[in-house]
Design a protein around this motif. Structure first.
Motif, PDB file in Angstrom:
ATOM      1  N   VAL A 109       0.844  -1.194   0.000  1.00 34.99           N
ATOM      2  CA  VAL A 109       0.000   0.000   0.000  1.00 34.99           C
ATOM      3  C   VAL A 109       0.883   1.249   0.000  1.00 34.99           C
ATOM      4  CG1 VAL A 109      -1.700   1.317   1.320  1.00 34.99           C
ATOM      5  CG2 VAL A 109      -1.902  -1.158   1.169  1.00 34.99           C
ATOM      6  N   LEU A 110       0.575   2.172  -0.920  1.00 36.91           N
ATOM      7  CA  LEU A 110       1.324   3.426  -1.024  1.00 36.91           C
ATOM      8  C   LEU A 110       0.757   4.422  -0.006  1.00 36.91           C
ATOM      9  CD1 LEU A 110       1.379   3.705  -4.911  1.00 36.91           C
ATOM     10  CD2 LEU A 110       3.251   2.976  -3.433  1.00 36.91           C
ATOM     11  N   ILE A 111       1.552   4.754   0.994  1.00 34.45           N
ATOM     12  CA  ILE A 111       1.055   5.631   2.056  1.00 34.45           C
ATOM     13  C   ILE A 111       1.044   7.106   1.641  1.00 34.45           C
ATOM     14  CG2 ILE A 111       1.699   4.037   3.886  1.00 34.45           C
ATOM     15  CD1 ILE A 111       4.113   5.816   4.442  1.00 34.45           C
ATOM     16  N   ASP A 112       1.692   7.430   0.509  1.00 35.91           N
ATOM     17  CA  ASP A 112       1.725   8.813   0.036  1.00 35.91           C
ATOM     18  C   ASP A 112       0.578   9.133  -0.920  1.00 35.91           C
ATOM     19  OD1 ASP A 112       4.050   9.271   1.471  1.00 35.91           O
ATOM     20  OD2 ASP A 112       5.326   8.587  -0.174  1.00 35.91           O
ATOM     21  N   ASP A 113      -0.235   8.140  -1.265  1.00 32.31           N
ATOM     22  CA  ASP A 113      -1.296   8.347  -2.239  1.00 32.31           C
ATOM     23  C   ASP A 113      -2.624   7.859  -1.664  1.00 32.31           C
ATOM     24  OD1 ASP A 113      -2.609   9.003  -4.522  1.00 32.31           O
ATOM     25  OD2 ASP A 113      -1.631   7.531  -5.816  1.00 32.31           O
ATOM     26  N   VAL A 114      -3.255   8.716  -0.836  1.00 31.30           N
ATOM     27  CA  VAL A 114      -4.507   8.367  -0.164  1.00 31.30           C
ATOM     28  C   VAL A 114      -5.548   9.428  -0.509  1.00 31.30           C
ATOM     29  CG1 VAL A 114      -5.631   7.958   2.047  1.00 31.30           C
ATOM     30  CG2 VAL A 114      -3.235   7.295   1.738  1.00 31.30           C
ATOM     31  N   ASP A 115      -6.731   8.983  -0.934  1.00 28.50           N
ATOM     32  CA  ASP A 115      -7.852   9.893  -1.187  1.00 28.50           C
ATOM     33  C   ASP A 115      -8.860   9.729  -0.069  1.00 28.50           C
ATOM     34  OD1 ASP A 115      -6.838  10.825  -3.650  1.00 28.50           O
ATOM     35  OD2 ASP A 115      -7.679   9.095  -4.704  1.00 28.50           O
ATOM     36  N   ALA A 116      -9.359  10.850   0.459  1.00 34.74           N
ATOM     37  CA  ALA A 116     -10.362  10.821   1.523  1.00 34.74           C
ATOM     38  C   ALA A 116     -11.565  11.644   1.093  1.00 34.74           C
ATOM     39  CB  ALA A 116      -9.774  11.374   2.816  1.00 34.74           C
ATOM     40  N   ASP A 117     -12.759  11.057   1.236  1.00 39.00           N
ATOM     41  CA  ASP A 117     -13.993  11.736   0.881  1.00 39.00           C
ATOM     42  C   ASP A 117     -15.009  11.486   1.987  1.00 39.00           C
ATOM     43  OD1 ASP A 117     -15.825  13.156  -0.753  1.00 39.00           O
ATOM     44  OD2 ASP A 117     -16.641  11.253  -1.488  1.00 39.00           O
ATOM     45  N   PHE A 118     -15.637  12.553   2.476  1.00 33.56           N
ATOM     46  CA  PHE A 118     -16.640  12.439   3.538  1.00 33.56           C
ATOM     47  C   PHE A 118     -17.966  12.949   3.016  1.00 33.56           C
ATOM     48  CE2 PHE A 118     -18.636  13.917   7.567  1.00 33.56           C
ATOM     49  CZ  PHE A 118     -18.710  12.673   8.181  1.00 33.56           C
ATOM     50  N   ARG A 119     -18.935  12.016   2.894  1.00 34.62           N
ATOM     51  CA  ARG A 119     -20.230  12.380   2.346  1.00 34.62           C
ATOM     52  C   ARG A 119     -21.319  11.540   3.005  1.00 34.62           C
ATOM     53  NH1 ARG A 119     -19.856  11.714  -3.634  1.00 34.62           N
ATOM     54  NH2 ARG A 119     -18.267  13.264  -3.290  1.00 34.62           N
ATOM     55  N   ASP A 120     -22.382  12.195   3.439  1.00 34.45           N
ATOM     56  CA  ASP A 120     -23.559  11.524   4.012  1.00 34.45           C
ATOM     57  C   ASP A 120     -23.203  10.619   5.195  1.00 34.45           C
ATOM     58  OD1 ASP A 120     -25.190  12.744   2.116  1.00 34.45           O
ATOM     59  OD2 ASP A 120     -24.931  11.104   0.688  1.00 34.45           O
ATOM     60  N   GLY A 121     -22.263  11.058   6.023  1.00 36.65           N
ATOM     61  CA  GLY A 121     -21.896  10.296   7.211  1.00 36.65           C
ATOM     62  C   GLY A 121     -20.983   9.119   6.960  1.00 36.65           C
ATOM     63  N   ILE A 122     -20.454   8.991   5.749  1.00 39.43           N
ATOM     64  CA  ILE A 122     -19.536   7.902   5.404  1.00 39.43           C
ATOM     65  C   ILE A 122     -18.198   8.512   4.993  1.00 39.43           C
ATOM     66  CG2 ILE A 122     -19.075   5.925   3.894  1.00 39.43           C
ATOM     67  CD1 ILE A 122     -21.495   5.432   5.597  1.00 39.43           C
ATOM     68  N   LEU A 123     -17.136   8.114   5.689  1.00 41.71           N
ATOM     69  CA  LEU A 123     -15.783   8.505   5.315  1.00 41.71           C
ATOM     70  C   LEU A 123     -15.217   7.395   4.435  1.00 41.71           C
ATOM     71  CD1 LEU A 123     -13.226  10.265   5.542  1.00 41.71           C
ATOM     72  CD2 LEU A 123     -12.652   8.968   7.611  1.00 41.71           C
ATOM     73  N   LYS A 124     -14.871   7.753   3.197  1.00 45.39           N
ATOM     74  CA  LYS A 124     -14.331   6.778   2.250  1.00 45.39           C
ATOM     75  C   LYS A 124     -12.853   7.082   2.032  1.00 45.39           C
ATOM     76  CE  LYS A 124     -14.918   4.872  -2.374  1.00 45.39           C
ATOM     77  NZ  LYS A 124     -15.727   4.898  -3.598  1.00 45.39           N
ATOM     78  N   LEU A 125     -12.006   6.131   2.405  1.00 51.83           N
ATOM     79  CA  LEU A 125     -10.570   6.252   2.197  1.00 51.83           C
ATOM     80  C   LEU A 125     -10.161   5.278   1.098  1.00 51.83           C
ATOM     81  CD1 LEU A 125      -9.355   6.296   5.909  1.00 51.83           C
ATOM     82  CD2 LEU A 125      -9.732   8.243   4.407  1.00 51.83           C
ATOM     83  N   THR A 126      -9.470   5.794   0.083  1.00 52.02           N
ATOM     84  CA  THR A 126      -8.982   4.957  -1.011  1.00 52.02           C
ATOM     85  C   THR A 126      -7.465   5.010  -0.998  1.00 52.02           C
ATOM     86  OG1 THR A 126     -10.949   5.510  -2.303  1.00 52.02           O
ATOM     87  CG2 THR A 126      -9.103   4.542  -3.492  1.00 52.02           C
TER      88      THR A 126
END
Length: 142
Positions: A109-126
């Motif tokens: 897993v590349l720790i320098d390339d993380v996307d975070a999106d918070f919408r409708d009470g759900i935190l999505k980490l890619t």
């Protein structure tokens, strides 16, 4: 009709469960001093790892996400709503207070390339994976 041998232990267990159910029905203490743990779904795909964290009632400003020593840590807090104190409750089940979840990341897993999106009470980490590494190393026998 089937005859069943009487067992007084079963009778006590039944009465004990009934008492516990009755007591918990009237338990109205708010859970402000207890930690709570948000539910997390983890999807491991070929090129990414996706985490969906349920955080209903948590504000984006109250969430912290960091990676240190290949450990992904999600911290935050759901604050008790003060205006509700004037109301009288019969039962209160929602948990309040701080939470913390930690996950150890694999080496791909590349720790320098993380996307975070918070919408409708759900935190999505890619989190993206490094697929250039050899998964199997062939060793020559002499």
């Amino acid at each position: 009709m089937k005859l069943v041998r009487y067992n007084p232990i079963n009778e006590l267990a039944f009465r004990g469960n009934s008492f516990n159910d009755f007591y918990s029905f009237f338990n109205t203490k708010p859970k402000t001093d207890e930690s709570w743990y948000p539910a997390v779904d983890i999807l491991n795909e070929k090129d990414t790892v996706i985490l969906n964290i349920e955080l209903p009632g948590v504000k984006k400003e109250d969430i912290s996400v960091n990676i240190e020593d290949r450990v992904l840590t999600i911290k935050g807090e759901r604050n008790f709503e003060n205006e509700e104190k004037k109301n009288s409750y019969f039962r209160k089940e929602r948990s309040y207070g701080s939470f913390k979840r930690a996950f150890t990341l694999s080496d791909d897993v590349l720790i320098d390339d993380v996307d975070a999106d918070f919408r409708d009470g759900i935190l999505k980490l890619t989190l993206k994976k490094d697929n250039t590494k050899e998964e199997v190393k062939q060793i020559t026998i002499n």
